[in-house]
Design a protein around this motif. Structure first.
Motif, PDB file in Angstrom:
ATOM      1  N   HIS A  16      12.773   6.351  14.568  1.00  0.00           N
ATOM      2  CA  HIS A  16      13.544   5.568  13.696  1.00  0.00           C
ATOM      3  C   HIS A  16      12.546   5.080  12.688  1.00  0.00           C
ATOM      4  CE1 HIS A  16      11.781   2.966  16.840  1.00  0.00           C
ATOM      5  NE2 HIS A  16      11.405   2.194  15.995  1.00  0.00           N
ATOM      6  N   LEU A  17      12.986   4.706  11.554  1.00  0.00           N
ATOM      7  CA  LEU A  17      12.536   4.027  10.576  1.00  0.00           C
ATOM      8  C   LEU A  17      11.939   2.613  10.976  1.00  0.00           C
ATOM      9  CD1 LEU A  17      14.632   4.945   7.554  1.00  0.00           C
ATOM     10  CD2 LEU A  17      12.499   6.222   8.300  1.00  0.00           C
ATOM     11  N   VAL A  18      10.624   2.283  10.590  1.00  0.00           N
ATOM     12  CA  VAL A  18       9.938   0.850  10.791  1.00  0.00           C
ATOM     13  C   VAL A  18       9.575   0.285   9.352  1.00  0.00           C
ATOM     14  CG1 VAL A  18       9.119   2.000  12.818  1.00  0.00           C
ATOM     15  CG2 VAL A  18       7.963   1.736  10.778  1.00  0.00           C
ATOM     16  N   ASP A  19       9.443  -1.186   9.691  1.00  0.00           N
ATOM     17  CA  ASP A  19       8.731  -1.922   8.755  1.00  0.00           C
ATOM     18  C   ASP A  19       7.559  -2.311   9.174  1.00  0.00           C
ATOM     19  OD1 ASP A  19      11.315  -2.173   7.592  1.00  0.00           O
ATOM     20  OD2 ASP A  19      11.792  -4.104   8.042  1.00  0.00           O
ATOM     21  N   ILE A  20       6.481  -1.981   8.226  1.00  0.00           N
ATOM     22  CA  ILE A  20       5.097  -2.535   8.581  1.00  0.00           C
ATOM     23  C   ILE A  20       4.871  -3.764   7.936  1.00  0.00           C
ATOM     24  CG2 ILE A  20       2.634  -1.451   8.260  1.00  0.00           C
ATOM     25  CD1 ILE A  20       3.725   1.221   8.389  1.00  0.00           C
ATOM     26  N   GLN A  21       4.476  -4.747   8.485  1.00  0.00           N
ATOM     27  CA  GLN A  21       4.072  -6.070   8.012  1.00  0.00           C
ATOM     28  C   GLN A  21       2.421  -6.248   7.724  1.00  0.00           C
ATOM     29  OE1 GLN A  21       6.047  -9.150  10.006  1.00  0.00           O
ATOM     30  NE2 GLN A  21       8.078  -8.155   9.894  1.00  0.00           N
ATOM     31  N   VAL A  22       2.036  -6.605   6.580  1.00  0.00           N
ATOM     32  CA  VAL A  22       0.584  -6.990   6.315  1.00  0.00           C
ATOM     33  C   VAL A  22       0.293  -8.036   5.830  1.00  0.00           C
ATOM     34  CG1 VAL A  22      -1.143  -5.895   4.646  1.00  0.00           C
ATOM     35  CG2 VAL A  22       0.484  -4.299   5.765  1.00  0.00           C
ATOM     36  N   SER A  23      -0.795  -8.715   6.339  1.00  0.00           N
ATOM     37  CA  SER A  23      -1.016 -10.100   5.817  1.00  0.00           C
ATOM     38  C   SER A  23      -2.615 -10.136   6.090  1.00  0.00           C
ATOM     39  CB  SER A  23      -0.321 -11.253   6.705  1.00  0.00           C
ATOM     40  OG  SER A  23      -0.885 -12.475   6.407  1.00  0.00           O
ATOM     41  N   GLY A  24      -3.270 -10.469   4.782  1.00  0.00           N
ATOM     42  CA  GLY A  24      -4.625 -10.765   5.026  1.00  0.00           C
ATOM     43  C   GLY A  24      -5.549  -9.557   5.514  1.00  0.00           C
ATOM     44  N   ALA A 524       2.037   8.884  -2.477  1.00  0.00           N
ATOM     45  CA  ALA A 524       2.657   7.854  -3.323  1.00  0.00           C
ATOM     46  C   ALA A 524       1.807   6.559  -3.484  1.00  0.00           C
ATOM     47  CB  ALA A 524       3.994   7.627  -2.693  1.00  0.00           C
ATOM     48  N   GLY A 525       0.955   6.264  -2.336  1.00  0.00           N
ATOM     49  CA  GLY A 525       0.225   5.096  -2.547  1.00  0.00           C
ATOM     50  C   GLY A 525      -0.807   4.900  -1.312  1.00  0.00           C
ATOM     51  N   THR A 526      -2.026   3.985  -1.807  1.00  0.00           N
ATOM     52  CA  THR A 526      -3.014   4.037  -0.990  1.00  0.00           C
ATOM     53  C   THR A 526      -3.262   2.539  -0.747  1.00  0.00           C
ATOM     54  OG1 THR A 526      -3.961   6.192  -1.472  1.00  0.00           O
ATOM     55  CG2 THR A 526      -5.283   4.801  -0.254  1.00  0.00           C
ATOM     56  N   LEU A 527      -3.448   1.883   0.345  1.00  0.00           N
ATOM     57  CA  LEU A 527      -3.899   0.304   0.586  1.00  0.00           C
ATOM     58  C   LEU A 527      -4.946   0.608   1.260  1.00  0.00           C
ATOM     59  CD1 LEU A 527      -0.156  -0.914   2.233  1.00  0.00           C
ATOM     60  CD2 LEU A 527      -1.679  -1.566  -0.013  1.00  0.00           C
ATOM     61  N   LEU A 528      -5.860  -0.223   0.860  1.00  0.00           N
ATOM     62  CA  LEU A 528      -7.288  -0.436   1.144  1.00  0.00           C
ATOM     63  C   LEU A 528      -7.342  -2.040   1.447  1.00  0.00           C
ATOM     64  CD1 LEU A 528     -10.198   0.409   1.847  1.00  0.00           C
ATOM     65  CD2 LEU A 528     -10.734  -0.271  -0.333  1.00  0.00           C
ATOM     66  N   ASP A 529      -7.491  -2.365   2.900  1.00  0.00           N
ATOM     67  CA  ASP A 529      -7.764  -3.801   3.147  1.00  0.00           C
ATOM     68  C   ASP A 529      -6.260  -4.685   2.689  1.00  0.00           C
ATOM     69  OD1 ASP A 529      -9.115  -5.526   4.952  1.00  0.00           O
ATOM     70  OD2 ASP A 529     -10.082  -6.604   3.042  1.00  0.00           O
ATOM     71  N   GLY A 530      -5.119  -4.029   2.605  1.00  0.00           N
ATOM     72  CA  GLY A 530      -3.954  -4.589   2.186  1.00  0.00           C
ATOM     73  C   GLY A 530      -3.817  -4.727   0.609  1.00  0.00           C
ATOM     74  N   HIS A 531      -4.981  -4.148  -0.043  1.00  0.00           N
ATOM     75  CA  HIS A 531      -4.658  -3.984  -1.497  1.00  0.00           C
ATOM     76  C   HIS A 531      -4.342  -2.575  -2.249  1.00  0.00           C
ATOM     77  CE1 HIS A 531      -6.249  -8.055  -2.150  1.00  0.00           C
ATOM     78  NE2 HIS A 531      -6.853  -7.981  -1.076  1.00  0.00           N
ATOM     79  N   TRP A 532      -3.437  -2.341  -2.880  1.00  0.00           N
ATOM     80  CA  TRP A 532      -3.112  -1.077  -3.532  1.00  0.00           C
ATOM     81  C   TRP A 532      -4.469  -0.685  -4.412  1.00  0.00           C
ATOM     82  CZ3 TRP A 532       1.019   1.288  -1.593  1.00  0.00           C
ATOM     83  CH2 TRP A 532       1.727   0.612  -1.582  1.00  0.00           C
ATOM     84  N   THR A 533      -4.842   0.740  -3.787  1.00  0.00           N
ATOM     85  CA  THR A 533      -6.158   1.447  -4.704  1.00  0.00           C
ATOM     86  C   THR A 533      -5.423   2.457  -5.460  1.00  0.00           C
ATOM     87  OG1 THR A 533      -6.646   2.667  -2.722  1.00  0.00           O
ATOM     88  CG2 THR A 533      -8.257   0.567  -3.323  1.00  0.00           C
ATOM     89  N   HIS A 534      -4.117   2.879  -5.055  1.00  0.00           N
ATOM     90  CA  HIS A 534      -3.383   3.823  -5.702  1.00  0.00           C
ATOM     91  C   HIS A 534      -1.991   3.723  -5.695  1.00  0.00           C
ATOM     92  CE1 HIS A 534      -1.658   7.565  -6.885  1.00  0.00           C
ATOM     93  NE2 HIS A 534      -1.229   7.716  -5.957  1.00  0.00           N
ATOM     94  N   ARG A 535      -1.235   3.398  -6.530  1.00  0.00           N
ATOM     95  CA  ARG A 535       0.407   3.159  -6.370  1.00  0.00           C
ATOM     96  C   ARG A 535       1.261   4.078  -7.223  1.00  0.00           C
ATOM     97  NH1 ARG A 535       3.271  -2.733  -5.630  1.00  0.00           N
ATOM     98  NH2 ARG A 535       5.240  -2.089  -5.246  1.00  0.00           N
ATOM     99  N   ALA A 536       1.983   4.945  -6.979  1.00  0.00           N
ATOM    100  CA  ALA A 536       2.664   5.726  -7.700  1.00  0.00           C
ATOM    101  C   ALA A 536       4.314   5.596  -7.092  1.00  0.00           C
ATOM    102  CB  ALA A 536       2.450   7.242  -7.719  1.00  0.00           C
TER     103      ALA A 536
END
Length: 537
Positions: A16-24, A524-536
């Motif tokens: 099933h599809l999921v939600d991935i929650q990110v904080s800090g 489509a996107g890359t997150l590093l430590d919760g920050h976008w380093t690439h976003r399309a």
């Protein structure tokens, strides 16, 4: 604190599809997707805090961010501005490419005396080996042409003179060629900009980290970059000529490399100023001791038990750059000082010597390349917990040369499936600039042993897509996990061969189709430590 929800994500192992929650910078929850985006944001907002940003992924795949386990970042950054001589099929062809480049420079008004550096030679199968005399026909401009494996360099007489080297042929091998690689190095600030640009390009391919084996004061270079670095995680290796300084400073594998360093003497730039640790995880850390124990296949210097086909004499088996006894001493000193070891070994004899050294010293770490391995040594990899840090794209680059020089042993060349089946930890890399810094190329070669429509080479040694991905995430597996770092790659396409039991996945039957689909995988996107380093998206 950055708070983010990646909603309607697809992950391996969930139906099933999921939600991935990110904080800090941490993945805090992975839960089934249910509420709409507005409800989802309100439900996760605490008292007095703003709602997290919600990014609807619309069923896109999310994987742990990718790593390249073997790079030379400065050299990779420099390759972008060097002459590409990879197409050369003979010395004469290479000379024509050089002459065309010099003619173009004259037309552009470039300084005619500026050295010309090219990269990408595959000379091992040429009818005649390259010589300085052959390259001298282009004139008195210093010219250096580096082999694609960076184990040899073809230099003309003017280039030898500029380097201060006397050499009988102009074909420099192994340690002889190290000065040639430095001929067009720019200043620190310019080089740092080139490295940062290369990191941005890697992030656009889902890369969150690299193991960097830069040769020239690698630790000092990364300390210089740390205050402004935000591109990738970096594990910075130290070469054996800098080992004393690293040990004297007490550096251990995994230590954060803070910067800038104090202006004290020493190749490592002195003792770093220990600033208070920020809330973000350090991006640059101390890596392994790096030792090149033998040469390469294409330069006929990889050290083997059996001679190269058609070769005789003292160098017919290749060569060792570091004798076994010296290798053991280096590894013991590194191990006692808290450093893991990364030992370059390509030929089967070099691999055996490296495994001996791991057993004798109790060192932990990796053998880099492991291109030719005796079957009896596979179990020694597994028993010692030695990681095989391999570059599957090299198998595609080297298949014809291997068939010519190792015709009776290519079943043992790049034995990825055999290593995996024995329980040997695998780490995939590029050895950039030897191959492109793009893990999708390594994954494609690992799972198909095919490129450019050719028949798979020793297909019995293919990995599954899951195995190749797991070897490309620095131990993070293939599924985002709660509590792990928010280093993630969001794909914009389906994964051929991944989770093929699920009917919504695509699995082309033709290896060429699989290879092409993986090599061109849109990110489509890359997150590093919760920050976008690439976003399309």
């Amino acid at each position: 604190m950055t708070r983010l929800i990646l909603s309607h994500a697809r992950i391996l192992g969930a139906d099933h599809l999921v939600d991935i929650q990110v904080s800090g910078g941490t993945i805090t929850r992975v839960v089934p997707a249910s509420a709409d985006d507005a409800d989802r944001g309100r439900a996760t907002a605490g008292a007095g805090t703003a709602a997290p940003e919600v990014v609807d992924l619309d069923g896109r795949w999310v994987l742990p961010g990718l790593w390249d386990a073997h790079t030379h970042m400065e050299q990779w950054a420099l390759v972008r501005r060097r002459l590409d001589v990879a197409p050369a099929t003979s010395a004469e062809h290479a000379v024509r490419l050089v002459q065309d480049a010099l003619d173009a420079r004259i037309a552009e008004g470039t300084d005619e005396d500026e050295p010309l550096v090219g990269f990408g030679l595959h000379w091992a199968t040429w009818p005649e080996p390259p010589t300085a005399d052959a390259l001298d026909v282009v004139g008195d401009v210093p010219v250096v042409l580096l082999s694609f494996d960076l184990h040899s360099a073809w230099v003309n007489t003017a280039g030898l003179r500029r380097l201060g080297i006397e050499h009988p042929t102009g074909l420099l091998l192994e340690d002889e060629m190290l000065p040639a690689e430095q001929l067009d190095h720019p200043s620190g600030a310019t080089l740092d900009r080139l490295v940062h640009s290369a990191a941005q390009a890697a992030a656009a391919r889902g890369v969150v980290g690299v193991v960097d084996f830069g040769m020239d004061d690698n630790i000092g270079a990364w300390r210089r970059r740390v205050p402004h670095w935000d591109g990738l995680r970096v594990r910075a290796g130290v070469w054996y000529w800098d080992l004393d300084a690293a040990l004297a400073e007490g550096l251990r594998t995994g230590d954060p490399l803070d910067g800038p360093a104090e202006a004290l003497p020493g190749r490592l730039g002195g003792v770093p100023a220990r600033a208070p640790r920020s809330a973000r995880r350090p991006l640059v850390e101390m890596g392994s001791l790096k030792v090149i124990s033998d040469g390469s296949l294409n330069s006929r210097t990889a050290c083997c038990f059996d001679p190269y086909h058609g070769s005789d004499g003292p160098d017919a088996h290749g060569m060792l750059n570091v004798p076994p006894e010296e290798l053991q001493l280096l590894m013991k000193r590194a191990t006692d000082g808290g450093l893991t070891c990364a030992i370059h070994a390509i030929g089967d004899r070099a691999n055996a010597h490296a495994l001996d050294a791991f057993e004798i010293t109790g060192a932990r770490g990796s053998i880099e390349h492991a291109q030719l391995v005796r079957w009896s040594d596979v179990e020694r990899f597994a028993a010692g917990g030695v990681t095989a840090s391999v570059q599957p794209e090299h198998a595609m680059d080297d298949r014809d040369v291997a068939e010519g020089l190792w015709p009776d042993r290519t079943d043992r060349a790049f034995p990825l499936a055999t290593l995996a089946a024995a329980g040997v930890p695998l780490a995939l890399g590029s050895d950039a600039p030897v191959a492109r810094l793009d893990p999708w190329f390594a994954i494609a070669s690992a799972v198909t042993r095919s490129r450019g429509g050719r028949e798979p080479w020793h297909p019995e040694q293919v990995l599954t897509v899951e195995q190749a991905l797991e070897a490309s995430t620095a131990g993070r597996g293939v599924t985002p996990r709660e509590g792990g770092p928010a280093d993630l790659a969001v794909l914009d396409g389906d994964m051929p061969g991944l989770g093929a039991h699920q009917d919504y996945l695509v699995q082309p039957a033709d290896p060429s189709d699989v290879s092409e689909a993986l090599r061109t995988m849109p990110v489509a996107g890359t997150l590093l430590d919760g920050h976008w380093t690439h976003r399309a998206l």
